[in-house]
Design a protein around this motif. Sequence first.
Motif, PDB file in Angstrom:
ATOM      1  N   LEU A 178      -5.897  10.797   7.624  1.00 39.77           N
ATOM      2  CA  LEU A 178      -6.927  11.717   8.103  1.00 39.77           C
ATOM      3  C   LEU A 178      -6.355  12.476   9.299  1.00 39.77           C
ATOM      4  CD1 LEU A 178      -9.942  12.667   8.001  1.00 39.77           C
ATOM      5  CD2 LEU A 178     -10.377  10.934   9.756  1.00 39.77           C
TER       6      LEU A 178
ATOM      7  N   LYS B  13      -6.999  14.833  12.341  1.00 40.23           N
ATOM      8  CA  LYS B  13      -8.157  15.197  13.162  1.00 40.23           C
ATOM      9  C   LYS B  13      -7.693  15.920  14.421  1.00 40.23           C
ATOM     10  CE  LYS B  13      -8.122  10.395  14.768  1.00 40.23           C
ATOM     11  NZ  LYS B  13      -8.879   9.148  14.864  1.00 40.23           N
TER      12      LYS B  13
ATOM     13  N   GLU C  92      -8.322  16.307  18.244  1.00 43.11           N
ATOM     14  CA  GLU C  92      -8.946  15.666  19.393  1.00 43.11           C
ATOM     15  C   GLU C  92      -8.369  16.247  20.670  1.00 43.11           C
ATOM     16  OE1 GLU C  92      -8.717  11.447  19.359  1.00 43.11           O
ATOM     17  OE2 GLU C  92     -10.058  11.197  17.634  1.00 43.11           O
TER      18      GLU C  92
ATOM     19  N   ASN D 205      -7.675  13.553   4.270  1.00 43.01           N
ATOM     20  CA  ASN D 205      -7.548  15.000   4.049  1.00 43.01           C
ATOM     21  C   ASN D 205      -6.091  15.413   3.843  1.00 43.01           C
ATOM     22  OD1 ASN D 205      -6.638  14.750   6.670  1.00 43.01           O
ATOM     23  ND2 ASN D 205      -8.297  15.921   7.596  1.00 43.01           N
TER      24      ASN D 205
ATOM     25  N   ILE E 112      -8.964  20.097   8.250  1.00 42.39           N
ATOM     26  CA  ILE E 112      -8.796  19.255   9.430  1.00 42.39           C
ATOM     27  C   ILE E 112     -10.178  18.882   9.958  1.00 42.39           C
ATOM     28  CG2 ILE E 112      -7.958  19.222  11.818  1.00 42.39           C
ATOM     29  CD1 ILE E 112      -5.810  21.234  10.921  1.00 42.39           C
ATOM     30  N   VAL E 113     -10.301  17.654  10.439  1.00 46.86           N
ATOM     31  CA  VAL E 113     -11.562  17.189  10.992  1.00 46.86           C
ATOM     32  C   VAL E 113     -11.567  17.435  12.495  1.00 46.86           C
ATOM     33  CG1 VAL E 113     -13.038  15.177  11.344  1.00 46.86           C
ATOM     34  CG2 VAL E 113     -11.811  15.458   9.181  1.00 46.86           C
TER      35      VAL E 113
ATOM     36  N   ASP F 240     -13.252  17.121  16.446  1.00 49.20           N
ATOM     37  CA  ASP F 240     -13.660  15.964  17.257  1.00 49.20           C
ATOM     38  C   ASP F 240     -15.011  15.393  16.847  1.00 49.20           C
ATOM     39  OD1 ASP F 240     -11.789  17.682  18.573  1.00 49.20           O
ATOM     40  OD2 ASP F 240     -12.053  16.480  20.392  1.00 49.20           O
TER      41      ASP F 240
ATOM     42  N   GLU G 131     -16.648  15.571  14.182  1.00 50.69           N
ATOM     43  CA  GLU G 131     -16.800  15.147  12.785  1.00 50.69           C
ATOM     44  C   GLU G 131     -16.115  13.820  12.500  1.00 50.69           C
ATOM     45  OE1 GLU G 131     -16.711  19.112  10.187  1.00 50.69           O
ATOM     46  OE2 GLU G 131     -14.931  18.848  11.427  1.00 50.69           O
ATOM     47  N   VAL G 132     -15.239  13.387  13.373  1.00 47.45           N
ATOM     48  CA  VAL G 132     -14.395  12.224  13.097  1.00 47.45           C
ATOM     49  C   VAL G 132     -15.205  10.970  12.832  1.00 47.45           C
ATOM     50  CG1 VAL G 132     -12.676  10.664  14.067  1.00 47.45           C
ATOM     51  CG2 VAL G 132     -12.433  13.129  14.372  1.00 47.45           C
TER      52      VAL G 132
ATOM     53  N   CYS H 144     -16.728  10.775   9.385  1.00 50.00           N
ATOM     54  CA  CYS H 144     -15.791  10.657   8.271  1.00 50.00           C
ATOM     55  C   CYS H 144     -15.213   9.261   8.118  1.00 50.00           C
ATOM     56  CB  CYS H 144     -14.655  11.670   8.431  1.00 50.00           C
ATOM     57  SG  CYS H 144     -15.183  13.357   8.157  1.00 50.00           S
TER      58      CYS H 144
END
Length: 424
Positions: free
Chosen positions: A359, A361, A363, A387, A413-414, A416, A418-419, A422
Amino acid sequence: MVKLQGFQTLTNVDEALKKWLDAWSIKKSQQIVLPLDDVSDVCGRVLAEDVVALDDLPCFDRSAMDGYAVRYQDSIAASQSCPVKLVVIDTDAEIAIGQAKQVWTGNPLPKGANAVVMLENTVREGNTLTIFSPLAPSINVIRRGEDVKKSQLIAKKGTRITPYIVGLAIALGYSSLKVYQKPIIAILATGNEIVTVGTQIGEHQIFDSNKFVLSAMCQELGTQTINFGIVKDNIEAIAEKIRQALQAADALITTGGTSVGGLDLVPDAVNRVGKPGVIAHGLALRPAMPTGVAVLNDKPVMILSGNPVAAIIGFEVFGRPAICKLLGLNKTEQRLPLKAVLTRKVSGVLGRKTYVRVLVKLEKGELLVEPVSAKGPSAISTMTKSNGYVIIPENCEGLKEGEIVLVQMFSNIVADEEVETCVS
């Protein structure tokens, strides 16, 4: 009982892919002409001919702003303290010294004019226009052919059509484009334990999901698919289904029955159908080691695992480049590569190319790669939590925490916020 002894040797993935792709040729794909007014049918198709500019774009000099067309030479002496005054004309006559004509964005530039002064930088009283600063040659003017020159190559044969290619083609006067017909992929599931979704499920049976995942992945790349259903673990029945599928389609994907158990009959069934048969079976790949590739009647056959993640990875490795070849694309479309920082170490297996689900992400402005717990090749939920994937080469035991790695992205990309959703 040789099957039950497992794979005695594993074939290098890259070598197997090259040998397989070289073992079959593309049939001359049917070409069709599609009108550009149906964008949904055109976008994603592959061009069957070069697209060249039929004319200059734009095909005349035009204004880029709302304002006044002038001769830039008349504005050279203009300043805030000593502005220049011009006479506004309202005819199609050539702009003469000391004259200006009002124009709107996209209007053709009047003959004699070579610049446009923006409306907000002028003061007009009656037919008198006041300019307070000098202009440069061609300022706020789009010259003929500035975007595209006549006969310029716009898109090569073998290019996938994007919305922007459609827009440019229409702007150049195209009403249709010649494209390749979509290849047809047959998909067949095998296994006594597999049942069709929507039917009554018995004890120790599972719903057939692989066929639909693989079909969606094929269609995402731009093919048509045919669902050839489910066949039980019977070698003659499997062979007959394979024959039927290859008569109806340009390629075949099977899922299930490809390991080394007593009922893993697909590779043998393939070899019964024709030559050259199986090209490679048992790959130095994790997951998806039981993947096989074959050629029958000069058509590619992918023999994928019945385990969902292994089937997906097998398709990523072999299905994607094969379909790109079938489509007539100039080159294989790779997943979007992205560099990011690994948050914890991951292990590989020496001698096997390992695909790690991750994943990616964002941040605090930094891209981080979080390995997704790999619960085995059956855990399809790990694909929904991922992803992208990181590939660990055959000669590497693993990757270290903090290492910058290359991720092949298959989703967004996820961010902050949304993390937590998920990964929970």
